[in-house]
Scaffold this active site. Sequence first.
Site, PDB file in Angstrom:
ATOM      1  N   TYR A 230     -29.033  31.195 -31.696  1.00 27.79           N
ATOM      2  CA  TYR A 230     -27.907  30.275 -31.502  1.00 27.79           C
ATOM      3  C   TYR A 230     -28.390  28.831 -31.459  1.00 27.79           C
ATOM      4  O   TYR A 230     -29.403  28.515 -30.821  1.00 27.79           O
ATOM      5  CB  TYR A 230     -27.193  30.585 -30.191  1.00 27.79           C
ATOM      6  CG  TYR A 230     -26.309  31.813 -30.274  1.00 27.79           C
ATOM      7  CD1 TYR A 230     -25.230  31.852 -31.154  1.00 27.79           C
ATOM      8  CD2 TYR A 230     -26.569  32.915 -29.482  1.00 27.79           C
ATOM      9  CE1 TYR A 230     -24.422  32.978 -31.235  1.00 27.79           C
ATOM     10  CE2 TYR A 230     -25.770  34.040 -29.545  1.00 27.79           C
ATOM     11  CZ  TYR A 230     -24.688  34.066 -30.432  1.00 27.79           C
ATOM     12  OH  TYR A 230     -23.904  35.181 -30.505  1.00 27.79           O
TER      13      TYR A 230
ATOM     14  N   MET B 156     -27.165  37.021 -25.122  1.00 25.85           N
ATOM     15  CA  MET B 156     -26.737  37.999 -24.112  1.00 25.85           C
ATOM     16  C   MET B 156     -27.526  39.307 -24.185  1.00 25.85           C
ATOM     17  O   MET B 156     -27.883  39.885 -23.170  1.00 25.85           O
ATOM     18  CB  MET B 156     -25.235  38.276 -24.267  1.00 25.85           C
ATOM     19  CG  MET B 156     -24.672  39.093 -23.108  1.00 25.85           C
ATOM     20  SD  MET B 156     -22.938  39.496 -23.297  1.00 25.85           S
ATOM     21  CE  MET B 156     -22.159  37.929 -23.015  1.00 25.85           C
TER      22      MET B 156
ATOM     23  N   LYS C 146     -31.793  43.398   0.870  1.00 28.76           N
ATOM     24  CA  LYS C 146     -30.523  42.812   0.422  1.00 28.76           C
ATOM     25  C   LYS C 146     -30.578  42.559  -1.082  1.00 28.76           C
ATOM     26  O   LYS C 146     -31.630  42.698  -1.703  1.00 28.76           O
ATOM     27  CB  LYS C 146     -30.242  41.517   1.184  1.00 28.76           C
ATOM     28  CG  LYS C 146     -31.255  40.405   0.967  1.00 28.76           C
ATOM     29  CD  LYS C 146     -31.126  39.346   2.058  1.00 28.76           C
ATOM     30  CE  LYS C 146     -32.223  38.325   1.987  1.00 28.76           C
ATOM     31  NZ  LYS C 146     -31.895  37.078   1.350  1.00 28.76           N
TER      32      LYS C 146
ATOM     33  N   ARG D 138     -29.234  25.763   8.598  1.00 31.08           N
ATOM     34  CA  ARG D 138     -28.279  26.618   7.872  1.00 31.08           C
ATOM     35  C   ARG D 138     -27.505  27.401   8.923  1.00 31.08           C
ATOM     36  O   ARG D 138     -26.621  26.859   9.547  1.00 31.08           O
ATOM     37  CB  ARG D 138     -29.022  27.535   6.890  1.00 31.08           C
ATOM     38  CG  ARG D 138     -29.283  26.883   5.570  1.00 31.08           C
ATOM     39  CD  ARG D 138     -29.755  27.834   4.486  1.00 31.08           C
ATOM     40  NE  ARG D 138     -30.278  29.097   4.949  1.00 31.08           N
ATOM     41  CZ  ARG D 138     -30.804  30.032   4.176  1.00 31.08           C
ATOM     42  NH1 ARG D 138     -30.873  29.836   2.874  1.00 31.08           N
ATOM     43  NH2 ARG D 138     -31.263  31.162   4.651  1.00 31.08           N
TER      44      ARG D 138
HETATM   45  C1  LIG Z   1     -32.829  36.044   7.541  1.00 35.88           C
HETATM   46  C2  LIG Z   1     -33.855  36.481   6.532  1.00 35.88           C
HETATM   47  N1  LIG Z   1     -34.948  37.100   6.959  1.00 35.88           N
HETATM   48  C3  LIG Z   1     -35.915  37.523   6.114  1.00 35.88           C
HETATM   49  C4  LIG Z   1     -35.795  37.312   4.751  1.00 35.88           C
HETATM   50  C5  LIG Z   1     -36.893  37.796   3.833  1.00 35.88           C
HETATM   51  O1  LIG Z   1     -37.567  36.728   3.236  1.00 35.88           O
HETATM   52  P1  LIG Z   1     -38.686  36.999   2.142  1.00 35.88           P
HETATM   53  O2  LIG Z   1     -38.007  37.708   1.024  1.00 35.88           O
HETATM   54  O3  LIG Z   1     -39.167  35.658   1.745  1.00 35.88           O
HETATM   55  O4  LIG Z   1     -39.710  37.843   2.797  1.00 35.88           O
HETATM   56  C6  LIG Z   1     -34.681  36.645   4.272  1.00 35.88           C
HETATM   57  C7  LIG Z   1     -34.576  36.375   2.837  1.00 35.88           C
HETATM   58  O5  LIG Z   1     -33.963  35.479   2.343  1.00 35.88           O
HETATM   59  C8  LIG Z   1     -33.675  36.228   5.176  1.00 35.88           C
HETATM   60  O6  LIG Z   1     -32.569  35.618   4.748  1.00 35.88           O
END
Ligand SMILES: Cc1ncc(COP(=O)(O)O)c(C=O)c1O
Length: 360
Positions: free
Chosen positions: A255, A303, A34, A130
């Site tokens: 800056y 930047m 992701k 969460r």
């Molecule tokens: C649901 C879930 N699983 C696995 C992971 C992977 O975690 P990590 O990057 O600490 O291995 C994440 C990362 O935030 C996550 O949200």
Amino acid sequence: MRPTSATVRLNAITENFKTACALAPGSQNVAVIKANAYGHGAVEVARALQDEVPAFAVAFFEEAVQLRDAGITKPVLVLQGIFSNEEIDEAAARNFWLMVNNRRQIDLVVSAKNSQPLRVWLKVETGMHRLGLEAEVIENACEILSSSGKIEPNLVLCTQLACADDPGNPMTKLQLSKLRTFAAHNGLPLSIANSAAIMAWTETHAQWNRPGYMLYGNSPFNSPHVNAQGLLPAMTLSSEIIAVRDVAAGEGVGYGLDWVAQRPSRVGIVAIGYGDGYPRHAPSGAPVLVKGARVPLAGRVSMDMVSVDLTDLPGARVGDSVELWGENLSVNEVASSAGTIAYELLAGLTARLRRVYQQE
Ligand SMILES: Cc1ncc(COP(=O)(O)O)c(C=O)c1O
């Protein structure tokens, strides 16, 4: 071309994935890519890993679509699940696996008109507070989903560990025992471990693990951990010195003139800034490597540029190579001097930063 880029060693990512597999030989590992594979480039990382992994995981639907549109064929688990009915048919047709995190997502799955059954993971709330369904409703949720005819039979129970990066924290065992209590009733496959748990908590290894951060070669722990030692940093963020100037004692740089020379000084200007994702809150003194030598950041990050104090590196000149983080300077160290974690620095690298891919 601006001499600024993130070099990504794809073979390091493949090796790190193999390390995750070797640490958890009884598990299958879903590679978490992701947030643009934590800044490394989701499509390129997926292409490099696709022959190794059983599946990928992303946070949301559009990230999964991006992978499919780029020709990635492995299943993609969508960790936040879906937000509308329209997504379900596409999910089933495109072989996206859906995390179901709440009652609304159960209703969406059950009321969907999908012709093909969906592969579903059910998130269980075990203490992080969460996402995920509460313990009391899990049995019922499994029943509703399983009897709906809308999902494949191989439902996975999943939870997320809040404190796995702290090897002394009792919370991991508490979360684990909660999940195992539900699972004891129904015998469903489990998914618990992220990177830290793969490395530090063997008891969390289950049918499915979900390594993310470790794939990119960085340790999630605050202190050295034996299982993180073999990880290979996959990214080097680099640039060059594009100007060098003398600054008299008492004069300021950048800056706000925040950094004031305490002695006659030489300052180098580097072609990278927060527009690329280098953290704006990195303070004067944060480490930077110029031709392999450590020098301190001097003044505010802007930047497109940062400045470094070259006074103790008299040979430094325009064109010298600069490493902001990578093989020789840990992104974790830069993050901690900027008061954040390296996950944020990597995920915050922007689109304009050129990525250069190496595959040995
Ligand atoms: C649901 C879930 N699983 C696995 C992971 C992977 O975690 P990590 O990057 O600490 O291995 C994440 C990362 O935030 C996550 O949200």
